[in-house]
Every structure is written in structure tokens, then in C-alpha cells.
Design a protein around this motif. Structure first.
Motif, PDB file in Angstrom:
ATOM      1  N   ILE A  28       0.847  -1.202   0.000  1.00 21.79           N
ATOM      2  CA  ILE A  28       0.000   0.000   0.000  1.00 21.79           C
ATOM      3  C   ILE A  28       0.881   1.250   0.000  1.00 21.79           C
ATOM      4  O   ILE A  28       0.626   2.203  -0.734  1.00 21.79           O
ATOM      5  N   ARG A  31       2.266   1.856  -3.385  1.00 22.64           N
ATOM      6  CA  ARG A  31       1.252   2.461  -4.268  1.00 22.64           C
ATOM      7  C   ARG A  31       1.084   3.943  -3.949  1.00 22.64           C
ATOM      8  O   ARG A  31       0.999   4.786  -4.841  1.00 22.64           O
ATOM      9  N   LEU A  32       1.046   4.291  -2.661  1.00 22.23           N
ATOM     10  CA  LEU A  32       0.854   5.687  -2.275  1.00 22.23           C
ATOM     11  C   LEU A  32       2.072   6.555  -2.594  1.00 22.23           C
ATOM     12  O   LEU A  32       1.951   7.774  -2.682  1.00 22.23           O
ATOM     13  N   ALA A  37      -4.583   8.045  -3.152  1.00 18.86           N
ATOM     14  CA  ALA A  37      -5.521   7.084  -3.741  1.00 18.86           C
ATOM     15  C   ALA A  37      -6.679   6.844  -2.791  1.00 18.86           C
ATOM     16  O   ALA A  37      -6.536   6.947  -1.576  1.00 18.86           O
ATOM     17  N   ASP A  41      -9.397   2.165  -4.650  1.00 22.03           N
ATOM     18  CA  ASP A  41      -8.231   2.029  -5.545  1.00 22.03           C
ATOM     19  C   ASP A  41      -7.118   1.239  -4.873  1.00 22.03           C
ATOM     20  O   ASP A  41      -6.446   0.437  -5.515  1.00 22.03           O
ATOM     21  N   LEU A  42      -6.914   1.496  -3.584  1.00 14.36           N
ATOM     22  CA  LEU A  42      -5.866   0.784  -2.852  1.00 14.36           C
ATOM     23  C   LEU A  42      -6.215  -0.687  -2.671  1.00 14.36           C
ATOM     24  O   LEU A  42      -5.334  -1.539  -2.665  1.00 14.36           O
ATOM     25  N   LEU A  57      -5.005   0.124   6.499  1.00 11.73           N
ATOM     26  CA  LEU A  57      -4.880   1.582   6.396  1.00 11.73           C
ATOM     27  C   LEU A  57      -4.920   2.233   7.778  1.00 11.73           C
ATOM     28  O   LEU A  57      -4.184   3.192   8.034  1.00 11.73           O
TER      29      LEU A  57
END
Length: 121
Positions: A28, A31-32, A37, A41-42, A57
Motif C-alpha cells: 500500500i 502504491r501511495l 488514492a 483504488d488501494l 490503512l
């Protein structure tokens, strides 16, 4: 032996390393690193239920690695600027002396090369 479980301002080492201890949370964060996002989306690349991703998260947010904002019904997450500073500094201090010497040598050679290039012009 120093204690590393003390509470530190801004979360500190323990909270950052705890937040990054899980491979899903590290993915994650990767991706961030490309930009903010939404939760959906995550969650998309993972074979996990949305509540599971939300728990990851929350762990990242508790570790002060990410922050979130809610606009309407969409919650968006982003990396906290400087969140890894303490961890990077600590890891840098753990490098072997030989590696630090090589870094200093590389910096000296780079400085020497720039000086030589400047003289040639």
C-alpha cells in the motif's frame, strides 16, 4: 542496551516499523508513493475484503505513515511527508563502518572529478 519501545514524538521508530511490518501495508505504501488514492483504488490489487484493507490503512495511519481525508463518501489516503525520516536516520546509523568509508571515498572522488572538470573548462 538502549530501549526502543519508548514513546517518541511523531510516532517514532517503533510505530513506523510496526506499521511497515506487514507485506500488504508495504505494498500500500509503494502504491501511495505514486500519489494519493482512494480506499477502493488501494484495495483493487489485493485478494482481500475491503474491511481488511481498511484495517491495514488504520494501522498505517496509527503509525503516522499515511493520512487521510474524506470528501463526500470517498476517503483518500496519502503518505505523510517525512514519515520515514527517523527510520532512515536510524538505519543509516546501523551501516557498517566499511560501507560508510566507501561512501566518503565516493564523495571525495566525485568532488575531485568536479574540480578536475572545472579546471578543464
Amino acid at each position: 542496551m538502549p530501549k526502543y519501545s519508548r514513546a517518541e514524538p511523531g510516532g517514532g521508530l517503533d510505530s513506523v516499523f510496526r506499521a511497515l511490518a506487514d507485506p500488504t501495508r508495504r505494498a500500500i505504501v509503494e502504491r501511495l508513493a505514486r500519489g494519493p488514492a482512494s480506499v477502493s483504488d488501494l484495495a483493487a490489487p489485493f485478494d482481500a475484503a475491503l474491511p481488511t484493507i481498511v484495517q491495514h490503512l488504520k494501522a498505517l495511519e496509527a503509525g503516522q505513515v499515511v493520512s487521510s481525508a474524506k470528501i463526500g463518501r470517498v476517503r483518500t489516503y496519502q503518505l505523510v511527508p517525512g514519515a520515514f525520516g527517523a527510520a532512515i536516520e536510524w538505519l543509516g546509523r546501523q551501516r557498517p563502518p566499511a560501507e560508510r568509508q566507501l561512501d566518503r571515498l565516493a564523495a571525495l572522488l566525485e568532488k575531485s572529478a568536479k574540480t578536475t572538470q572545472g579546471e578543464e573548462q
